[in-house]
Scaffold this motif. Structure first.
Motif, PDB file in Angstrom:
ATOM      1  N   LEU A  98       0.870  -1.178   0.000  1.00 46.61           N
ATOM      2  CA  LEU A  98       0.000   0.000   0.000  1.00 46.61           C
ATOM      3  C   LEU A  98       0.907   1.227   0.000  1.00 46.61           C
ATOM      4  O   LEU A  98       1.765   1.367   0.879  1.00 46.61           O
ATOM      5  N   ARG A  99       0.728   2.080  -0.987  1.00 46.20           N
ATOM      6  CA  ARG A  99       1.533   3.294  -1.093  1.00 46.20           C
ATOM      7  C   ARG A  99       0.625   4.504  -0.904  1.00 46.20           C
ATOM      8  O   ARG A  99      -0.414   4.623  -1.563  1.00 46.20           O
ATOM      9  N   THR A 100       1.029   5.387  -0.032  1.00 48.26           N
ATOM     10  CA  THR A 100       0.336   6.658   0.141  1.00 48.26           C
ATOM     11  C   THR A 100       1.343   7.763  -0.140  1.00 48.26           C
ATOM     12  O   THR A 100       2.515   7.494  -0.435  1.00 48.26           O
ATOM     13  N   GLY A 101       0.928   8.977  -0.027  1.00 45.99           N
ATOM     14  CA  GLY A 101       1.858  10.070  -0.274  1.00 45.99           C
ATOM     15  C   GLY A 101       2.882  10.253   0.823  1.00 45.99           C
ATOM     16  O   GLY A 101       3.857  10.997   0.650  1.00 45.99           O
ATOM     17  N   ALA A 103       3.906   7.395   3.178  1.00 44.75           N
ATOM     18  CA  ALA A 103       4.572   6.170   3.634  1.00 44.75           C
ATOM     19  C   ALA A 103       4.215   5.021   2.705  1.00 44.75           C
ATOM     20  O   ALA A 103       3.287   5.111   1.884  1.00 44.75           O
ATOM     21  N   VAL A 104       4.957   3.923   2.870  1.00 45.56           N
ATOM     22  CA  VAL A 104       4.722   2.687   2.133  1.00 45.56           C
ATOM     23  C   VAL A 104       4.533   1.577   3.169  1.00 45.56           C
ATOM     24  O   VAL A 104       5.243   1.526   4.183  1.00 45.56           O
ATOM     25  N   TYR A 105       3.575   0.676   2.901  1.00 47.27           N
ATOM     26  CA  TYR A 105       3.273  -0.420   3.810  1.00 47.27           C
ATOM     27  C   TYR A 105       3.457  -1.723   3.038  1.00 47.27           C
ATOM     28  O   TYR A 105       2.740  -1.983   2.074  1.00 47.27           O
ATOM     29  N   ALA A 106       4.439  -2.512   3.452  1.00 49.96           N
ATOM     30  CA  ALA A 106       4.767  -3.771   2.769  1.00 49.96           C
ATOM     31  C   ALA A 106       4.257  -4.926   3.627  1.00 49.96           C
ATOM     32  O   ALA A 106       4.820  -5.213   4.694  1.00 49.96           O
ATOM     33  N   MET A 107       3.191  -5.586   3.161  1.00 50.30           N
ATOM     34  CA  MET A 107       2.600  -6.714   3.879  1.00 50.30           C
ATOM     35  C   MET A 107       3.124  -7.999   3.269  1.00 50.30           C
ATOM     36  O   MET A 107       2.744  -8.386   2.154  1.00 50.30           O
ATOM     37  N   GLU A 123      11.030 -15.740  -2.849  1.00 54.33           N
ATOM     38  CA  GLU A 123      10.201 -14.828  -3.625  1.00 54.33           C
ATOM     39  C   GLU A 123       9.779 -13.617  -2.788  1.00 54.33           C
ATOM     40  O   GLU A 123       9.812 -12.474  -3.255  1.00 54.33           O
ATOM     41  N   THR A 124       9.411 -13.872  -1.550  1.00 55.28           N
ATOM     42  CA  THR A 124       8.956 -12.784  -0.692  1.00 55.28           C
ATOM     43  C   THR A 124      10.103 -11.857  -0.312  1.00 55.28           C
ATOM     44  O   THR A 124       9.952 -10.623  -0.312  1.00 55.28           O
ATOM     45  N   LEU A 125      11.258 -12.402   0.005  1.00 59.94           N
ATOM     46  CA  LEU A 125      12.403 -11.561   0.353  1.00 59.94           C
ATOM     47  C   LEU A 125      12.842 -10.706  -0.836  1.00 59.94           C
ATOM     48  O   LEU A 125      13.186  -9.524  -0.663  1.00 59.94           O
ATOM     49  N   ALA A 126      12.813 -11.269  -2.036  1.00 62.32           N
ATOM     50  CA  ALA A 126      13.168 -10.495  -3.228  1.00 62.32           C
ATOM     51  C   ALA A 126      12.143  -9.394  -3.466  1.00 62.32           C
ATOM     52  O   ALA A 126      12.495  -8.260  -3.839  1.00 62.32           O
ATOM     53  N   TRP A 127      10.868  -9.722  -3.268  1.00 62.63           N
ATOM     54  CA  TRP A 127       9.812  -8.721  -3.412  1.00 62.63           C
ATOM     55  C   TRP A 127       9.997  -7.587  -2.415  1.00 62.63           C
ATOM     56  O   TRP A 127       9.915  -6.405  -2.764  1.00 62.63           O
ATOM     57  N   LEU A 132      11.678  -1.950  -0.763  1.00 59.98           N
ATOM     58  CA  LEU A 132      12.559  -1.089   0.019  1.00 59.98           C
ATOM     59  C   LEU A 132      13.459  -0.246  -0.873  1.00 59.98           C
ATOM     60  O   LEU A 132      13.728   0.929  -0.580  1.00 59.98           O
ATOM     61  N   ASP A 133      13.941  -0.837  -1.965  1.00 59.15           N
ATOM     62  CA  ASP A 133      14.834  -0.111  -2.872  1.00 59.15           C
ATOM     63  C   ASP A 133      14.093   0.952  -3.680  1.00 59.15           C
ATOM     64  O   ASP A 133      14.727   1.866  -4.218  1.00 59.15           O
ATOM     65  N   GLY A 134      12.773   0.824  -3.762  1.00 58.17           N
ATOM     66  CA  GLY A 134      12.014   1.671  -4.685  1.00 58.17           C
ATOM     67  C   GLY A 134      11.494   2.967  -4.113  1.00 58.17           C
ATOM     68  O   GLY A 134      10.755   3.686  -4.806  1.00 58.17           O
ATOM     69  N   THR A 135      11.856   3.301  -2.883  1.00 54.48           N
ATOM     70  CA  THR A 135      11.305   4.518  -2.288  1.00 54.48           C
ATOM     71  C   THR A 135      12.227   5.056  -1.209  1.00 54.48           C
ATOM     72  O   THR A 135      12.999   4.307  -0.592  1.00 54.48           O
TER      73      THR A 135
END
Length: 249
Positions: A98-101, A103-107, A123-127, A132-135
């Motif tokens: 979930l991305r908001t203006g 924060a980001v929430y990675a479930m 797969e989950t760790l790579a995701w 984390l790298d994208g913001t």
């Protein structure tokens, strides 16, 4: 400041009261005067993983606030996707962001199908690494199974055991304010990978601790104590504060 509501372990279908307890929590959250940045639900949505349980949960968890729901060890991935998320069913990890203006929430999906203990697979760790790298925004990392002991023997035995790769991934990530988990049915605060590890209280029940007499699943499950939720606050100075609230059904 960023304000997150955190609840966990609603276990729809586990008891006749599970629906009423979850409904009371969601009414409480929808009635707060302020807007919440997110409502995070860290797993065990259904007790048996049936379509009917997820359809009920979908109605209960609808909110005026943004809601992000992850799976726990009682959940079934295919039905979780189909009946709760409205997606095509599949057996792969249910990882969601979930991305908001602000924060980001990675479930993350910490489920090992057919088992009660938890694990984050390749797969989950790579995701998660990609998220984390994208913001540069704060990223709240959430999943079901605690990656450390909480000193409640029943759940400690079925926690997440292999944590070195996750710890290494989070190390040196100053934009991860906290890790949020469920599973333990007790509100708790500790640390993991040098940051707060915050445990949401159980909605369907509370698991009492050894000094309260809770030494096994036979004697630790309390369905009388009220549902417990957490408000996690990230302030302008980067400090995390958590407030816990009991909600009377």
């Amino acid at each position: 400041m960023i304000v997150i509501a955190h609840l966990s372990d609603i276990h729809i279908g586990a008891t006749p009261e599970s629906v009423a307890r979850t409904a009371a929590v969601m009414r409480y959250l929808d009635a707060v005067p302020g807007d919440l940045d997110a409502v995070l639900v860290t797993g065990d949505i259904a007790d048996h993983g049936t379509r009917e349980e997820y359809e009920t949960a979908a109605k209960l968890l609808a909110s005026r606030h943004p809601v992000l729901v992850g799976p726990g060890n009682h959940d079934v991935r295919r039905e979780f996707r189909r009946s709760l998320l409205g997606e095509e069913p599949s057996d792969g990890p249910v990882n969601q962001v979930l991305r908001t203006g602000r924060a980001v929430y990675a479930m993350c999906d910490s489920v090992i199908p057919g088992r009660n203990e938890g694990h984050l697979d390749d797969e989950t760790l790579a995701w998660l690494e990609g998220v984390l790298d994208g913001t540069d925004l704060p990223v709240f990392v959430a999943f079901h199974h605690p990656p450390v002991k909480l000193h409640g023997p029943p759940c400690d035995g079925i926690r997440m055991h292999e944590t070195a790769r996750l710890e290494a991934l989070l190390a040196g990530r100053p934009n991860v304010p906290a890790v949020l988990v469920g599973h333990a049915h007790t509100a708790a605060a500790t640390s993991f990978a040098g940051r707060p590890l915050l445990v949401g209280g159980g909605v369907v029940s509370t698991l009492t601790l050894p000094w309260e007499g809770g030494t096994s699943f036979d004697n630790c499950v309390d369905h009388v104590l009220p549902p417990l939720i957490a408000f996690h606050v990230l302030d302008e100075e980067g400090r995390m504060t958590t407030h816990y609230r009991a909600v009377i059904p």
